[in-house]
Design a protein around this motif. Structure first.
Motif, PDB file in Angstrom:
ATOM      1  N   ARG A 110       1.234  53.393  89.526  1.00  0.00           N
ATOM      2  CA  ARG A 110       2.167  52.686  88.735  1.00  0.00           C
ATOM      3  C   ARG A 110       2.960  51.742  89.732  1.00  0.00           C
ATOM      4  O   ARG A 110       3.235  50.785  89.504  1.00  0.00           O
ATOM      5  N   GLU A 111       3.310  52.472  90.681  1.00  0.00           N
ATOM      6  CA  GLU A 111       4.104  51.567  91.917  1.00  0.00           C
ATOM      7  C   GLU A 111       3.191  50.279  92.303  1.00  0.00           C
ATOM      8  O   GLU A 111       3.779  49.038  92.124  1.00  0.00           O
ATOM      9  N   HIS A 112       1.997  50.514  92.680  1.00  0.00           N
ATOM     10  CA  HIS A 112       1.066  49.264  92.785  1.00  0.00           C
ATOM     11  C   HIS A 112       0.762  48.343  91.857  1.00  0.00           C
ATOM     12  O   HIS A 112       0.851  47.353  91.883  1.00  0.00           O
ATOM     13  N   LEU A 113       0.429  48.808  90.611  1.00  0.00           N
ATOM     14  CA  LEU A 113       0.247  48.104  89.420  1.00  0.00           C
ATOM     15  C   LEU A 113       1.366  47.103  88.985  1.00  0.00           C
ATOM     16  O   LEU A 113       1.150  46.038  88.767  1.00  0.00           O
ATOM     17  N   VAL A 123      -5.691  41.495  88.134  1.00  0.00           N
ATOM     18  CA  VAL A 123      -5.830  42.907  88.813  1.00  0.00           C
ATOM     19  C   VAL A 123      -6.865  43.788  88.067  1.00  0.00           C
ATOM     20  O   VAL A 123      -6.888  43.878  86.763  1.00  0.00           O
ATOM     21  N   TYR A 124      -7.570  44.372  88.795  1.00  0.00           N
ATOM     22  CA  TYR A 124      -8.555  45.277  88.299  1.00  0.00           C
ATOM     23  C   TYR A 124      -8.200  46.561  88.838  1.00  0.00           C
ATOM     24  O   TYR A 124      -8.039  46.857  90.244  1.00  0.00           O
ATOM     25  N   SER A 125      -8.005  47.672  88.017  1.00  0.00           N
ATOM     26  CA  SER A 125      -7.180  49.012  88.523  1.00  0.00           C
ATOM     27  C   SER A 125      -8.257  50.122  88.192  1.00  0.00           C
ATOM     28  O   SER A 125      -8.793  50.050  87.128  1.00  0.00           O
ATOM     29  N   GLU A 126      -8.502  51.147  89.197  1.00  0.00           N
ATOM     30  CA  GLU A 126      -9.239  52.101  88.780  1.00  0.00           C
ATOM     31  C   GLU A 126      -8.531  53.116  87.790  1.00  0.00           C
ATOM     32  O   GLU A 126      -7.337  52.812  87.456  1.00  0.00           O
ATOM     33  N   LYS A 127      -9.329  53.479  87.058  1.00  0.00           N
ATOM     34  CA  LYS A 127      -8.946  54.695  86.243  1.00  0.00           C
ATOM     35  C   LYS A 127      -8.797  55.833  86.441  1.00  0.00           C
ATOM     36  O   LYS A 127      -9.057  56.170  87.948  1.00  0.00           O
ATOM     37  N   ALA A 128      -7.778  56.814  86.001  1.00  0.00           N
ATOM     38  CA  ALA A 128      -7.045  56.457  84.953  1.00  0.00           C
ATOM     39  C   ALA A 128      -6.019  55.425  85.189  1.00  0.00           C
ATOM     40  O   ALA A 128      -5.319  55.298  86.332  1.00  0.00           O
ATOM     41  N   MET A 129      -5.452  54.644  84.223  1.00  0.00           N
ATOM     42  CA  MET A 129      -4.369  53.613  84.370  1.00  0.00           C
ATOM     43  C   MET A 129      -3.097  54.311  84.967  1.00  0.00           C
ATOM     44  O   MET A 129      -2.706  53.709  86.012  1.00  0.00           O
ATOM     45  N   GLY A 130      -2.675  55.390  84.534  1.00  0.00           N
ATOM     46  CA  GLY A 130      -1.419  56.074  85.134  1.00  0.00           C
ATOM     47  C   GLY A 130      -1.511  57.542  85.153  1.00  0.00           C
ATOM     48  O   GLY A 130      -2.526  58.149  84.428  1.00  0.00           O
ATOM     49  N   PHE A 131      -0.646  58.142  85.732  1.00  0.00           N
ATOM     50  CA  PHE A 131      -0.580  59.559  86.029  1.00  0.00           C
ATOM     51  C   PHE A 131      -0.029  60.353  85.164  1.00  0.00           C
ATOM     52  O   PHE A 131      -0.392  61.198  84.422  1.00  0.00           O
ATOM     53  N   THR A 132       1.237  60.162  85.079  1.00  0.00           N
ATOM     54  CA  THR A 132       2.160  60.794  83.894  1.00  0.00           C
ATOM     55  C   THR A 132       2.492  59.910  82.742  1.00  0.00           C
ATOM     56  O   THR A 132       2.101  58.600  82.557  1.00  0.00           O
ATOM     57  N   PRO A 134       5.599  58.919  81.670  1.00  0.00           N
ATOM     58  CA  PRO A 134       6.093  57.673  81.921  1.00  0.00           C
ATOM     59  C   PRO A 134       5.564  56.751  82.593  1.00  0.00           C
ATOM     60  O   PRO A 134       5.935  55.541  82.434  1.00  0.00           O
ATOM     61  N   ASP A 135       4.525  57.015  83.456  1.00  0.00           N
ATOM     62  CA  ASP A 135       3.887  56.007  84.274  1.00  0.00           C
ATOM     63  C   ASP A 135       2.936  55.169  83.410  1.00  0.00           C
ATOM     64  O   ASP A 135       2.996  53.868  83.619  1.00  0.00           O
ATOM     65  N   CYS A 136       2.328  55.865  82.409  1.00  0.00           N
ATOM     66  CA  CYS A 136       1.394  55.120  81.450  1.00  0.00           C
ATOM     67  C   CYS A 136       2.433  54.053  80.605  1.00  0.00           C
ATOM     68  O   CYS A 136       2.033  53.114  80.453  1.00  0.00           O
ATOM     69  N   GLN A 137       3.622  54.637  80.189  1.00  0.00           N
ATOM     70  CA  GLN A 137       4.523  53.821  79.017  1.00  0.00           C
ATOM     71  C   GLN A 137       5.262  52.717  80.276  1.00  0.00           C
ATOM     72  O   GLN A 137       5.136  51.698  79.690  1.00  0.00           O
ATOM     73  N   GLY A 138       5.403  53.050  81.303  1.00  0.00           N
ATOM     74  CA  GLY A 138       5.848  51.831  82.363  1.00  0.00           C
ATOM     75  C   GLY A 138       4.799  50.788  82.648  1.00  0.00           C
ATOM     76  O   GLY A 138       5.152  49.485  82.466  1.00  0.00           O
ATOM     77  N   ILE A 139       3.566  51.222  82.680  1.00  0.00           N
ATOM     78  CA  ILE A 139       2.509  50.249  83.082  1.00  0.00           C
ATOM     79  C   ILE A 139       2.248  49.479  82.239  1.00  0.00           C
ATOM     80  O   ILE A 139       2.085  48.184  82.079  1.00  0.00           O
ATOM     81  N   ILE A 140       2.126  50.000  80.691  1.00  0.00           N
ATOM     82  CA  ILE A 140       1.882  49.029  79.531  1.00  0.00           C
ATOM     83  C   ILE A 140       3.023  48.319  79.322  1.00  0.00           C
ATOM     84  O   ILE A 140       2.870  46.924  78.710  1.00  0.00           O
ATOM     85  N   ALA A 141       4.040  48.506  79.589  1.00  0.00           N
ATOM     86  CA  ALA A 141       5.365  47.752  79.471  1.00  0.00           C
ATOM     87  C   ALA A 141       5.361  46.596  80.221  1.00  0.00           C
ATOM     88  O   ALA A 141       5.409  45.169  80.033  1.00  0.00           O
ATOM     89  N   ALA A 142       4.983  46.731  81.715  1.00  0.00           N
ATOM     90  CA  ALA A 142       4.817  45.912  82.790  1.00  0.00           C
ATOM     91  C   ALA A 142       3.627  44.983  82.379  1.00  0.00           C
ATOM     92  O   ALA A 142       3.843  43.659  82.416  1.00  0.00           O
ATOM     93  N   ALA A 143       2.587  45.521  81.834  1.00  0.00           N
ATOM     94  CA  ALA A 143       1.303  44.642  81.453  1.00  0.00           C
ATOM     95  C   ALA A 143       1.806  43.698  80.235  1.00  0.00           C
ATOM     96  O   ALA A 143       1.446  42.504  80.495  1.00  0.00           O
ATOM     97  N   ARG A 144       2.616  44.194  79.371  1.00  0.00           N
ATOM     98  CA  ARG A 144       2.972  43.134  78.454  1.00  0.00           C
ATOM     99  C   ARG A 144       3.916  42.250  78.729  1.00  0.00           C
ATOM    100  O   ARG A 144       4.013  41.225  78.297  1.00  0.00           O
TER     101      ARG A 144
END
Length: 408
Positions: A110-113, A123-132, A134-144
């Motif tokens: 999450r920090e790096h993405l 950016v190409y990120s290895e999976k899984a996209m996020g750990f927790t 909140p991480d997954c929700q934060g990353i999808i918000a940042a991507a959008r």
């Protein structure tokens, strides 16, 4: 693979994704240079980078890692000395970096993405996209919020035999898919060697981060995320709940995630995916079975085979009897058609392409053509969120709900 073979393969891969509208690459754009920055050139990072450098016009200009021995290893892959830094922010700030590869431990994604997405660069990120969660929700918000391309390294979405099989599944060749059984069985301790001079155990946790619950989702995340993503693709959505278990049955070496796990993921309409991972017996290996009402498909990391259901026998009368192996029984007790099929099946005929290479090729096609990647942020979210919930569910052993993809 020689250069001519690679170029033919790369072109075929790009064309395959272009047909589905996932990426486009013209002859002119294929020659455009893309300079990569790598955050986390560890074991997996080096392999992805190696495959990326097979794509014409791609080069690496800098790497960031907190573990200095990685610098020389990255230089060896690049076959030259590149920029090194222990602070990933220095790499992000470089104007000569066109796109990024993130292959750091999962808990840092999450920090790096979010930092890279803020730059607007691909950016190409290895999976899984996020750990927790909140991480997954934060990353999808940042991507959008970002205008940048984000592709998650779900490389089996790009494997030719799986792409071809998915097309046949969509056309109804095995009827309606209802169940997935997935295995990733190994016979090793999943541990990596650590330098002997590690008095505080710092290097142990840095190198073997996959063995510790505070940094790893365990086997269900590090391995099962591949299978969850494919099940999501087959069923057309993410699971709603998960229940599972794990334990340490053999490798009592200080790890805090299980050396085996078993999970059931619940999908809409009563559909199910069952996942098993062992580290003390390699029987089954990496297998992914799709069961449908008219047939089945077996995926491995190299091929796929279709099998078809036998014609259903006519129902017998309630008081009818049958004779099996010289013994007369009631018709309802008959075991006919219950022996496993042992024929060769219908093997999918495609040209083999390394899935990571295919995935990397598709990423650069998207970078050059601006098309949306197949393994985009939403695909990454649906797989990662299931793993994030399973991370705790295998310890509570309770049926646990999985948050849906947030509505835009």
């Amino acid at each position: 693979m020689n250069r001519r073979t690679f170029l033919q393969t790369s072109a075929a891969t790009a064309a395959m994704f272009a047909r589905d509208g996932h990426a486009t690459m013209s002859a002119r754009s294929a020659n455009d240079r893309v300079q990569m920055g790598v955050i986390g050139p560890g074991s997996r990072g080096k392999e992805v980078l190696r495959q990326m450098l097979h794509v014409p016009g791609v080069e690496v200009v800098g790497v960031a890692d907190v573990y200095e021995p990685r610098f020389a290893q990255a230089d060896a892959v690049a076959e030259r000395t590149v920029f090194h830094t222990k602070d990933y922010r220095e790499l992000i700030a470089r104007p000569d970096v066109d796109a990024f590869l993130i292959a750091t431990p999962l808990s840092l994604h999450r920090e790096h993405l979010e930092a890279v997405l803020h730059t607007g660069k691909p950016v190409y990120s290895e999976k899984a996209m996020g750990f927790t969660v909140p991480d997954c929700q934060g990353i999808i918000a940042a991507a959008r919020r970002s205008r940048s391309i984000l592709q998650i390294g779900h490389q089996y979405r790009y494997a030719p035999w799986i792409v071809a099989s998915m097309e046949r599944i969509r056309k109804g060749e095995i009827g309606e898919p209802t169940h997935v059984y997935a295995y990733w069985h190994r016979n090793n301790d999943w541990r990596r060697p650590v330098p002997k001079d590690d008095p505080n155990g710092k290097l142990e946790h840095l190198i073997n981060w996959r063995l510790y619950r505070e940094t790893s989702g365990g086997l269900v995340t590090e391995l099962g995320v591949h299978h969850i993503d494919l099940a999501n693709w087959i069923f057309g959505g993410q699971p709603t709940h998960v229940l599972g278990t794990n334990s340490i049955v053999r490798y009592r070496d200080g790890r805090t995630v299980g050396d085996n796990t078993q999970c059931t993921f619940l999908y809409a309409g009563g559909k199910r995916m069952v996942f098993s991972s062992l580290t003390d017996n390699a029987k089954q290996g990496n297998e992914f079975w799709v069961y449908g009402t008219e047939g089945s498909v077996q995926f491995t990391i190299e091929d796929a085979v279709f099998y078809y259901e036998k014609k259903k026998p006519l129902p017998k009368e309630a008081n009818a009897t049958v004779v099996e192996h010289g013994v007369e029984t009631g018709a309802s007790y008959s075991t006919g058609n219950e022996m496993p099929y042992r024929g060769p099946g219908d093997k999918v005929q495609v040209t083999y392409i390394d899935p990571t290479l295919a995935c990397a090729s598709a990423f650069f096609a998207a970078v050059r053509g601006g098309a949306k990647p197949l393994a985009n942020a939403e695909v990454g979210y649906r797989a990662a969120i299931a793993c994030a919930v399973a991370h705790d569910a295998v310890f509570t052993e309770e049926k646990t709900p999985i948050p849906a993809l947030p509505v835009v």
